[in-house]
Design a protein around this motif. Structure first.
Motif, PDB file in Angstrom:
ATOM      1  N   GLU A  77       0.911  -1.266   0.053  1.00  0.00           N
ATOM      2  CA  GLU A  77      -0.178   0.108  -0.090  1.00  0.00           C
ATOM      3  C   GLU A  77       0.819   1.259   0.027  1.00  0.00           C
ATOM      4  O   GLU A  77       0.631   2.196  -0.698  1.00  0.00           O
ATOM      5  N   GLU A  78       2.067   1.180   0.801  1.00  0.00           N
ATOM      6  CA  GLU A  78       2.754   2.381   0.794  1.00  0.00           C
ATOM      7  C   GLU A  78       3.547   2.512  -0.591  1.00  0.00           C
ATOM      8  O   GLU A  78       3.586   3.883  -1.116  1.00  0.00           O
TER       9      GLU A  78
ATOM     10  N   GLN B  61       2.373   1.734  -3.424  1.00  0.00           N
ATOM     11  CA  GLN B  61       1.394   2.164  -4.366  1.00  0.00           C
ATOM     12  C   GLN B  61       0.958   3.601  -4.210  1.00  0.00           C
ATOM     13  O   GLN B  61       0.927   4.259  -5.302  1.00  0.00           O
ATOM     14  N   GLN B  62       0.919   4.154  -2.980  1.00  0.00           N
ATOM     15  CA  GLN B  62       0.791   5.515  -2.611  1.00  0.00           C
ATOM     16  C   GLN B  62       2.007   6.270  -3.328  1.00  0.00           C
ATOM     17  O   GLN B  62       1.663   7.241  -4.001  1.00  0.00           O
TER      18      GLN B  62
END
Length: 496
Positions: A371-372, A374-375
């Motif tokens: 997720e990190e 992806q951000q």
């Protein structure tokens, strides 16, 4: 496979590796047997092609494939069996090979140094805290009002002054030749905005509506268009009107035009923005001081190959800056030998810091979540409007480039981890004090500010080329390839 160590000096290791002819022949035979079931040759049913015919047609290609795989597999096995962690890609040099004979090659590499644990709790640091003032919020409002300004005719005609907006027609030439982008009609030019080539706007100050002016300027040596770089240009300019710039009123209407409900809400957003800005500056300051403290403790040897790679990147930029006359004044007076010695020391510092941060990340099992990552990718895509899809596909196809996004994220987590263990006190100051401290540490000698790039696959023409900035360089095969933006002056090779 027979492996003989021929050198063990410092971080350098060399091995002579011999793979028997029988082992090579066995692998070639197995590959030919598999290939026999895959190839299609007229006159033979699938799987019934004679091995001799397959060998005649594909033998050399299969042998090359087997040799390549043998080099890769055996070198990896040799390192794994000895528990060696290479600092960079090992060098493999074939000494001898003939069909039907043993394969002999030399395996050369540098290993990662042993890094002794650092007592982070003994590191003492100070975090600077700055709170935005009402005056600074008002400065922000004034800037917004200026950005949202409108223009109106002069109440009385007068010569143009800095801050006025001129409506002009212009046409420029270089050596009598017109180039695209050097002419326009009814162009609104704010004097003092520095939106044109240096010297252009200054020559229009004091001119009146209706004046025809010949403006002469010289394009910078580093100008983007090589045909114009360093050349003198002549512009014929007609001043069609002189307008007065009027800042927008600082009221609720200004706030609404900027997407806020009221002036009070706009002030609050400005205060939050300033607070974030000061926190980021404070973060850069304490991070830089932490890196300096770690650099003092990073006394282990740096792999020469990594230092060479890092120094090569730095020196390439130094050469480019020298050609474009962008070198620091301090560096201009130094001979090449002195410059190389100083910048190689910077490269060594970066490598050691990178290895240290990488090792902390590995030992503490610090990871970047999907997720990190992806951000971070979304944030990178936002930097290039209109190219989002091309950039996304580029990162999908280039794992090394994606690692360049993961590296800085991981580094920040490692830095946070160390800061949590260190003795960190807080001290309140004002904005000027914070900026002065940043400037002071950015001018400290022997401390790099030039960003160093990880080795990354080149970007395709459809995607922008980008690489993260760093004061720390870690080996490419380390999951915690640490990166740091200490310093932040990308245009200077050192001094941050």
């Amino acid at each position: 496979m027979q492996v003989t160590e021929t050198l063990a000096e410092g971080l350098k290791r060399e091995y002579k590796v011999v793979i028997s002819a029988a082992d090579i022949d066995e692998k070639v035979g197995a590959r030919l047997e598999k290939l026999k079931d895959e190839v299609r040759i007229p006159g033979f049913r699938p799987g019934k092609v004679p091995t001799s015919l397959v060998k005649k047609r594909f033998g050399q290609a299969v042998l090359g494939e087997v040799l390549q795989n043998a080099l890769q597999d055996s070198s990896k096995q040799a390192l794994d069996e000895r528990g060696l962690r290479p600092a960079a890609q090992p060098d493999v040099e074939v000494v001898s090979f003939e069909e039907g004979k043993d394969l002999e090659y030399d395996l050369k590499l540098e290993i990662l140094p042993e890094i002794e644990p650092i007592a982070f709790e003994e590191i003492e640091l100070e975090r600077v805290v700055v709170e935005p003032t009402d005056e600074q919020v008002q400065e922000g409002l004034d800037r917004l009002a200026q950005q949202q300004r409108s223009t109106k005719p002069l109440e009385e005609e007068r010569p143009a002054a800095s801050g006025d907006v001129l409506v002009v027609d212009f046409k420029g030439t270089v050596d009598g030749e017109a180039f695209p982008g050097m002419e326009a009609e009814d162009h609104h030019l704010e004097l003092g905005s520095n939106s044109f080539v240096a010297g252009f706007e200054e020559q229009l100050v004091g001119k009146n509506k209706g004046d025809d002016v010949e403006v002469r300027v010289t394009f910078p040596e580093a100008y983007g268009n090589e045909k114009l770089a360093g050349k003198e240009a002549v512009f014929q300019v007609q001043v069609k009107d002189v307008l007065q710039a009027v800042p927008a009123a600082i009221d609720d209407e200004l706030a609404k035009s900027l997407g806020q409900e009221s002036l009070d809400e706009l002030k609050e957003r400005l205060r939050e923005s300033l607070s974030n800005e000061y926190q980021q500056a404070s973060r850069s300051l304490i991070k830089r001081k932490l890196l300096d403290a770690l650099a003092e403790r990073a006394s282990f040897p740096a792999p020469e190959k990594l230092v060479d790679m890092e120094f090569g990147g730095i020196w390439q930029r130094i050469e480019e800056d020298r050609k474009a006359d962008r070198l620091d004044e301090e560096d201009k007076g130094k001979d090449e030998e002195t410059l190389k010695r100083e910048y190689r020391a910077i490269a060594e510092r970066r490598v050691r810091l990178g290895l240290l941060l990488a090792e902390v990340g590995r030992q503490e099992a610090i990871e970047v979540s999907q997720e990190e990552l992806q951000q971070a990718l979304i944030g990178e895509m936002r930097r290039y409007p209109g190219q989002e899809q091309a950039l996304f596909e580029f990162y999908q196809k280039n794992p090394a480039a994606l690692a360049n996004l993961r590296g800085p994220l991981l580094e920040e987590k490692v830095v946070d981890h160390i800061l949590e263990k260190a003795k960190v006190s807080e001290r309140t100051t004002d904005r000027d004090g914070l900026m002065a401290e940043l400037e002071a540490i950015d001018s400290a000698p022997e401390v790099p500010s030039q960003a160093s790039s990880e080795a990354a696959a080149p970007a395709p023409e459809s995607a922008p080329e980008s690489a993260p900035e760093s004061d720390a360089v870690a080996p490419a095969d380390e999951a915690a390839a640490a990166k740091t933006d200490a310093g932040a002056d990308e245009d200077s090779g050192k001094g941050a």
